[in-house]
Motif scaffolding. Sequence first.
Motif, mmCIF file in Angstrom:
data_model
loop_
_atom_site.group_PDB
_atom_site.id
_atom_site.type_symbol
_atom_site.label_atom_id
_atom_site.label_comp_id
_atom_site.label_asym_id
_atom_site.label_seq_id
_atom_site.Cartn_x
_atom_site.Cartn_y
_atom_site.Cartn_z
ATOM 1 N N LEU A 296 -7.390 9.341 -5.292
ATOM 2 C CA LEU A 296 -7.605 10.314 -4.336
ATOM 3 C C LEU A 296 -7.753 10.389 -2.894
ATOM 4 C CD1 LEU A 296 -6.899 13.731 -5.386
ATOM 5 C CD2 LEU A 296 -8.925 13.505 -4.050
ATOM 6 N N SER A 297 -5.742 10.584 -1.821
ATOM 7 C CA SER A 297 -5.957 10.610 -0.776
ATOM 8 C C SER A 297 -6.905 11.267 -0.273
ATOM 9 C CB SER A 297 -4.845 10.781 0.039
ATOM 10 O OG SER A 297 -3.798 9.908 -0.558
ATOM 11 N N ALA A 298 -8.279 11.057 -0.086
ATOM 12 C CA ALA A 298 -9.255 12.203 0.483
ATOM 13 C C ALA A 298 -10.568 11.502 0.628
ATOM 14 C CB ALA A 298 -9.981 13.300 -0.516
ATOM 15 N N VAL A 299 -11.758 11.798 2.341
ATOM 16 C CA VAL A 299 -12.105 10.652 2.510
ATOM 17 C C VAL A 299 -13.718 12.194 2.898
ATOM 18 C CG1 VAL A 299 -11.784 11.456 4.706
ATOM 19 C CG2 VAL A 299 -13.124 9.264 4.622
ATOM 20 N N VAL A 300 -14.797 11.425 3.157
ATOM 21 C CA VAL A 300 -15.727 12.160 3.352
ATOM 22 C C VAL A 300 -16.419 11.444 4.279
ATOM 23 C CG1 VAL A 300 -18.629 12.811 3.436
ATOM 24 C CG2 VAL A 300 -16.659 13.227 1.702
ATOM 25 N N VAL A 301 -16.648 11.960 5.823
ATOM 26 C CA VAL A 301 -16.871 11.474 6.813
ATOM 27 C C VAL A 301 -18.521 11.664 7.519
ATOM 28 C CG1 VAL A 301 -14.510 10.752 7.257
ATOM 29 C CG2 VAL A 301 -15.980 13.592 8.233
ATOM 30 N N ASP A 302 -19.381 11.141 8.183
ATOM 31 C CA ASP A 302 -20.088 11.255 9.422
ATOM 32 C C ASP A 302 -19.976 12.247 10.282
ATOM 33 O OD1 ASP A 302 -19.556 9.562 10.951
ATOM 34 O OD2 ASP A 302 -20.857 7.842 9.984
ATOM 35 N N ARG A 303 -20.941 12.438 10.988
ATOM 36 C CA ARG A 303 -20.635 13.405 12.286
ATOM 37 C C ARG A 303 -19.865 12.535 13.414
ATOM 38 N NH1 ARG A 303 -24.871 15.415 13.849
ATOM 39 N NH2 ARG A 303 -26.276 15.245 12.412
ATOM 40 N N ALA B 137 0.796 22.435 5.401
ATOM 41 C CA ALA B 137 -0.293 23.792 4.801
ATOM 42 C C ALA B 137 -0.969 22.656 3.568
ATOM 43 C CB ALA B 137 0.373 24.638 4.300
ATOM 44 N N MET B 138 -0.425 21.445 3.300
ATOM 45 C CA MET B 138 -0.940 21.215 1.997
ATOM 46 C C MET B 138 -2.705 20.164 2.676
ATOM 47 S SD MET B 138 2.291 19.651 -0.066
ATOM 48 C CE MET B 138 1.425 18.644 -1.860
ATOM 49 N N ALA B 139 -2.426 19.736 3.365
ATOM 50 C CA ALA B 139 -3.938 18.952 4.196
ATOM 51 C C ALA B 139 -4.781 19.680 4.563
ATOM 52 C CB ALA B 139 -3.184 18.380 5.384
ATOM 53 N N ARG B 140 -5.460 19.103 3.454
ATOM 54 C CA ARG B 140 -6.776 20.570 3.431
ATOM 55 C C ARG B 140 -8.345 19.499 4.185
ATOM 56 N NH1 ARG B 140 -6.742 23.613 -1.369
ATOM 57 N NH2 ARG B 140 -4.522 23.594 -1.876
ATOM 58 N N GLY C 225 -25.877 13.790 5.527
ATOM 59 C CA GLY C 225 -24.951 12.973 6.246
ATOM 60 C C GLY C 225 -23.804 12.864 6.267
ATOM 61 N N LEU C 226 -23.747 13.999 4.723
ATOM 62 C CA LEU C 226 -21.908 14.223 5.395
ATOM 63 C C LEU C 226 -21.282 15.576 5.731
ATOM 64 C CD1 LEU C 226 -22.228 14.362 1.146
ATOM 65 C CD2 LEU C 226 -22.128 12.337 2.503
ATOM 66 N N HIS C 227 -20.656 15.139 7.437
ATOM 67 C CA HIS C 227 -20.286 16.535 8.417
ATOM 68 C C HIS C 227 -18.704 16.728 8.005
ATOM 69 C CE1 HIS C 227 -24.317 16.379 10.064
ATOM 70 N NE2 HIS C 227 -24.464 14.941 9.714
ATOM 71 N N GLY C 228 -18.134 15.780 7.146
ATOM 72 C CA GLY C 228 -16.536 16.416 7.388
ATOM 73 C C GLY C 228 -15.897 16.072 6.395
ATOM 74 N N TYR C 229 -14.690 16.867 5.699
ATOM 75 C CA TYR C 229 -13.960 16.069 4.268
ATOM 76 C C TYR C 229 -12.848 16.294 4.718
ATOM 77 C CZ TYR C 229 -12.445 16.502 -0.478
ATOM 78 O OH TYR C 229 -11.365 16.144 -1.203
ATOM 79 N N ALA C 230 -12.008 15.174 4.376
ATOM 80 C CA ALA C 230 -10.230 16.252 4.295
ATOM 81 C C ALA C 230 -9.650 15.500 2.928
ATOM 82 C CB ALA C 230 -9.882 15.233 5.572
ATOM 83 N N SER C 231 -8.518 15.967 2.497
ATOM 84 C CA SER C 231 -7.558 15.492 1.578
ATOM 85 C C SER C 231 -6.299 15.416 2.170
ATOM 86 C CB SER C 231 -8.513 15.949 0.760
ATOM 87 O OG SER C 231 -7.634 17.076 0.590
ATOM 88 N N ALA C 232 -5.259 15.526 1.316
ATOM 89 C CA ALA C 232 -3.557 15.582 1.286
ATOM 90 C C ALA C 232 -3.929 15.101 2.922
ATOM 91 C CB ALA C 232 -3.972 16.251 0.982
ATOM 92 N N ILE D 68 0.568 -1.155 -0.004
ATOM 93 C CA ILE D 68 -0.233 -0.084 -0.187
ATOM 94 C C ILE D 68 0.858 1.371 -0.494
ATOM 95 C CG2 ILE D 68 -1.634 1.409 1.406
ATOM 96 C CD1 ILE D 68 -3.012 -0.835 2.565
ATOM 97 N N ASP D 69 1.048 2.125 -0.327
ATOM 98 C CA ASP D 69 1.253 3.066 -0.841
ATOM 99 C C ASP D 69 0.350 4.381 -0.351
ATOM 100 O OD1 ASP D 69 3.050 5.798 -1.584
ATOM 101 O OD2 ASP D 69 2.830 5.241 -3.865
ATOM 102 N N PHE D 70 0.605 4.866 0.921
ATOM 103 C CA PHE D 70 0.194 5.753 0.819
ATOM 104 C C PHE D 70 0.524 6.798 1.320
ATOM 105 C CE2 PHE D 70 -0.969 7.889 5.446
ATOM 106 C CZ PHE D 70 -2.434 8.941 4.984
ATOM 107 N N GLY D 71 0.108 7.954 0.206
ATOM 108 C CA GLY D 71 0.574 9.504 -0.269
ATOM 109 C C GLY D 71 -0.150 10.600 -0.291
ATOM 110 N N THR D 72 0.535 11.566 -0.842
ATOM 111 C CA THR D 72 -0.360 12.433 -0.026
ATOM 112 C C THR D 72 -1.372 13.444 -1.261
ATOM 113 O OG1 THR D 72 2.866 13.849 1.012
ATOM 114 C CG2 THR D 72 0.232 15.126 0.369
ATOM 115 N N HIS D 73 -0.567 12.682 -1.588
ATOM 116 C CA HIS D 73 -1.748 12.856 -2.760
ATOM 117 C C HIS D 73 -2.825 11.795 -3.678
ATOM 118 C CE1 HIS D 73 -4.351 15.477 -6.272
ATOM 119 N NE2 HIS D 73 -3.250 14.167 -7.237
#
Length: 609
Positions: free
Chosen positions: A53-60, A107-110, A87-94, A10-15
């Motif tokens: 994309l290293s991105a996720v949407v999460v619930d509460r 600073a790249m983490a969003r 039921g989408l309460h948050g988002y994160a990428s990088a 598994i290559d867990f990368g920034t992008h």
Amino acid sequence: MRASKVVAAIDFGTHGTGFAYTLVTPDNDDPRTRQMVSRYDWPKAPVRGAKTLSAVVVDRDLQPVAWGYEAAELWQLNSPARREDLGLHGYASAFKAALSSRAELRAMARSEGIVDLGSDRTLGRLIPSILRYMRDQTVAALGALDLRLTAEDIRWCLTVPAVWTDAQKLGLRRAAEEAGLGAADTIFVVTEPEAAAVYGILDADKGSARAVSRIGEHRFMVVDCGATTEISAFSGVFDDGKVRLAEIGAGGAGVALGAPDVNRAFRTRLLPRRLSPTLVEHLEREYRDLVSELEGQWEKARPFVAVAPGSGGRPEVVSPVYLDLTRLWPMVPAAVRRRLIEEADGDPRTLMLTAQDTQALLDEVIDPIVRLVRRVCDDLLQEARVGSAPVTAFLVGGFASDDYLHARIQHELGAEARVVRPTDPRLAVLHGAVHLGYNPALVQHVPVPATTPRQQVPARTPRQPESPENRRAVFLSYRRGVSWAMARLVRIDLEQHGFDVFMDVENIDSGRFEPVILTQIESRAHFLLLLEPRSLDRIGNEGDWLHREIAHAIAHGRNVVPLLANGTGMPRAADLPADIATLASFNALTVYHDYFPEAMTKLRGRFLH
């Protein structure tokens, strides 16, 4: 421990993040002919590739609802009210970048909504979750083979940045254990440049011993160009059927620039200039999928633009890029339509990017990368024990697929180095990790006595100046949605000339943001304010942080220097809030794209003293 039937990485990368696996069979024992499998059809991906994309949407409850490009689309294309309904309460990428010790990488983490990437608890939930998602994807792919595998049948290998400490590696192993990849002490961890080096060596001339022996006894560097660019230098030897590597200089060298910066500049600067700022602002607000579609077209075309030698042999982009505007054409104003048709030689519903447009976007990011490659290569060539032996540069990572980047580095190094781009540079880290997981003895770390001191580019976490009179301490203020790429270029130039630059971190919440930012402004002699079109659009809004930063700098007597870019003029005092109205009277420096180095020389020599 019983023998494994599968090796998976598994290559867990920034992008981006992806997986690959191979079966442990006699046919796969030879790394030169080893067959590997990855997933290439990630949902909603604009370009087919081995990573999502290293991105996720999460619930509460911070539980994942969607991953990757699918998560980004789900969050971006829905209004706040609709997200609440879904039921989408948050988002994160990088969010891997939040673990870095380097401020410009953090600073790249969003993050948006309830996701707080400054919280250890949040990261402690997200990282095991993405590893679990990749484990499930791998197991699902293996399920089609009907191998009747158990958890113990899979040997897992994870990749980490070269600069990660043993404690960080242990933390990732524990996260992997929580994700169900097995006991922490059974999970194999390799550094990204090490994996890429193995892939590059084995890929050279199909990995023949003769090809590897040509690299043997040479110094070579892995130039990993992805969301950021990291360079690690090695001494490589092919001896008794094994690749032997010794890293030169702990941690390598890096610059926080990569392909996402080019795409961001395309979306935030080039599109408004070519289509009109008002139209793009409307599209971003109401039809983000159309803008994302255009960005996807650009991302597909960008790696393959035609390149030819120009003045002095320097590579230049020589072909235009044509983008299809059919879906948004009805929204384009008539006057803009007429201009676009004329620019595209009569072709309607088309945005033609000239070769100059494309090269200007690429050069903003590629120029600093090429300078960094030049410096590392020079350091290797100056090593006394190498003598006249050549240096080999392996170009890996998603951005390395761009022909223009490849040509620029090849031209810069010339006959001093052999530039090698593997068959698929995007797979170098991921498939190199599978090779190492299959046979860890493929690489033996051997000490190399250095005849010159090891060079280590330090982490760029900003140091605290001793007093406000520290004349080389700079605070860089900018509107993040407008001037992200330009701000990085300014920071990189200043740091390369010995300045200590602080860039504010966009994902810090307001509770921690205030004391950190305001203290940094107070403790630094210079306050650079980067102004581009739309930078001051929200300056009068309550709680606007750019306003607060400017006001704090003025109130504390900092040396405020406005930098004007992309045609922006100085604001009038009457158009500014009262507490920052004096900004209109400050001496400003105009930064022209074509004369960026000259502007930086003037900034350092006349304004920062």
